[in-house]
Design a protein around this motif. Sequence first.
Motif, PDB file in Angstrom:
ATOM      1  N   UNK A   1      -1.932  13.592  -4.388  1.00 21.70           N
ATOM      2  CA  UNK A   1      -2.010  12.421  -3.203  1.00 21.70           C
ATOM      3  C   UNK A   1      -3.164  11.390  -3.443  1.00 21.70           C
ATOM      4  N   UNK A   2      -4.406  11.833  -4.001  1.00 22.64           N
ATOM      5  CA  UNK A   2      -5.387  11.123  -4.051  1.00 22.64           C
ATOM      6  C   UNK A   2      -5.241   9.960  -5.175  1.00 22.64           C
TER       7      UNK A   2
ATOM      8  N   UNK B   1     -12.891  12.908   1.366  1.00 18.62           N
ATOM      9  CA  UNK B   1     -14.052  12.937   0.425  1.00 18.62           C
ATOM     10  C   UNK B   1     -13.607  12.020  -0.909  1.00 18.62           C
ATOM     11  N   UNK B   2     -12.420  11.885  -0.977  1.00 19.98           N
ATOM     12  CA  UNK B   2     -11.966  11.365  -2.373  1.00 19.98           C
ATOM     13  C   UNK B   2     -11.748   9.837  -1.874  1.00 19.98           C
ATOM     14  N   UNK B   3     -11.777   9.449  -0.620  1.00 17.35           N
ATOM     15  CA  UNK B   3     -11.845   8.166  -0.358  1.00 17.35           C
ATOM     16  C   UNK B   3     -10.358   7.862   0.254  1.00 17.35           C
ATOM     17  N   UNK B   4      -9.531   8.777   0.687  1.00 18.20           N
ATOM     18  CA  UNK B   4      -8.292   8.331   0.997  1.00 18.20           C
ATOM     19  C   UNK B   4      -8.295   8.477   2.622  1.00 18.20           C
TER      20      UNK B   4
ATOM     21  N   UNK C   1       0.890  -1.030   0.047  1.00 18.31           N
ATOM     22  CA  UNK C   1       0.109  -0.027   0.097  1.00 18.31           C
ATOM     23  C   UNK C   1       1.025   1.136   0.079  1.00 18.31           C
ATOM     24  N   UNK C   2       0.457   2.154  -0.923  1.00 17.09           N
ATOM     25  CA  UNK C   2       1.417   3.451  -1.015  1.00 17.09           C
ATOM     26  C   UNK C   2       0.816   4.584   0.090  1.00 17.09           C
ATOM     27  N   UNK C   3       1.471   5.190   1.063  1.00 19.37           N
ATOM     28  CA  UNK C   3       1.019   5.851   1.785  1.00 19.37           C
ATOM     29  C   UNK C   3       2.080   7.534   1.696  1.00 19.37           C
ATOM     30  N   UNK C   4       1.521   8.415   2.347  1.00 19.45           N
ATOM     31  CA  UNK C   4       2.199   9.766   2.506  1.00 19.45           C
ATOM     32  C   UNK C   4       2.246  10.201   3.919  1.00 19.45           C
ATOM     33  N   UNK C   5       3.314  11.018   4.099  1.00 20.88           N
ATOM     34  CA  UNK C   5       3.345  11.629   5.292  1.00 20.88           C
ATOM     35  C   UNK C   5       3.317  13.183   4.917  1.00 20.88           C
ATOM     36  N   UNK C   6       2.412  13.968   5.804  1.00 19.28           N
ATOM     37  CA  UNK C   6       2.304  15.501   5.842  1.00 19.28           C
ATOM     38  C   UNK C   6       2.988  15.975   7.111  1.00 19.28           C
ATOM     39  N   UNK C   7       3.678  16.790   6.865  1.00 23.14           N
ATOM     40  CA  UNK C   7       4.452  17.550   8.048  1.00 23.14           C
ATOM     41  C   UNK C   7       5.807  16.658   8.249  1.00 23.14           C
TER      42      UNK C   7
ATOM     43  N   UNK D   1       5.753   6.726  -0.442  1.00 21.72           N
ATOM     44  CA  UNK D   1       5.974   7.210  -1.753  1.00 21.72           C
ATOM     45  C   UNK D   1       5.985   8.830  -1.690  1.00 21.72           C
ATOM     46  N   UNK D   2       5.357   9.477  -0.749  1.00 20.13           N
ATOM     47  CA  UNK D   2       5.528  11.163  -0.682  1.00 20.13           C
ATOM     48  C   UNK D   2       5.647  11.452   0.801  1.00 20.13           C
TER      49      UNK D   2
END
Length: 345
Positions: free
Chosen positions: A64-65, A89-92, A1-7, A29-30
């Motif tokens: 991102x989505x 809202x985009x299902x993420x 599964x691809x995930x991202x980290x914000x911050x 991935x991000x």
Amino acid sequence: MNVAIVGGTGYGAVELLRFLYNHPHVTVVKIISHSNSGTSFSEVYPHLVNIIDMEMDSFDIDQLAEEVELVFFATPSNVSKNYIPGLIDKGVKCIDLSGDFRLRDGEQYQHYYGEEMAAADYIVKAVYGLSEINKEAIKDALLVANPGCYPTATTLGLIPVLSHNLAEYQHIIIDAKTGTTGAGRSLSQGFHFSEMQENFKAYKLGVHKHIPEIEQVLSDTANEAIQVTFTPHVVPMTRGIMSTIYVDLKEKQSTKELINLYKEFYQDKPFVRIREEGVIPQTKEVYASNFCDIGLYADERTGKLIIVSVIDNLVKGASGQAIQNMNIMNGWDETTGINQLPIYP
């Protein structure tokens, strides 16, 4: 599964990466950082050179989505509430390590966080991510509000005795200590070496933002309003929280009886360890791990129960529990990727 980290530049993000790097089901991935967009992550954290040299990006919700299925928000308070609604809202799926979606009361949020709460439609969608207590709800969650560090240590220590109606709900006293990483990575005079070394101080008495979170969880447990006396302290160590809690027992209970009750309550919870009689846990014993260790002493002279609960504030108090919640949300064994030994000494 691809995930991202914000911050991407805070301690929460680098701890997430430490565990996710070897997670068998996940690829980061991000890494999103507004202030460091275009900068290699290893420039910010040189200990990861030739390991994680990914270039950090700015936030682009559509991109991102398209690229990830889950996003961790390791951001300061009052940030994630502006971005998470568009993603879910985009299902993420989203796991928020800040306090933006923990509280249900808008007035409480305004008082303790100093801003308006997130939109009510999204507050009701958020599942409070105390992994050991809300596992069933977390399984189906699209948005998890990861608990704060102090609330994790404190509520895990109190919930068993309150859920069995063995303690008075009034006069709960919480004397808690944290290491300096609890203040984050931003510069602050009070956390300079010369200010903090060989020092020990209480702070934010009566106004700490974790007070309403602790009271909300305990009130849900007791099915009535609970208020607590909470005094946080910062001590000159890097990691760790020790929450020492005092409650009045309704009836005489022995230490052994209460230890057995706690062991039964947490018998299928792999990251909560209950110590034997006469053994009180130390922060060093959970260092860099996802464990919460709890020691108990029933003082028959005063009728009080003393609970000592320790965690690593960056792991069980933040990133480790976030990954535990991710595992639960995806139907994986909740220990996947985080079942590591504490570092000792």
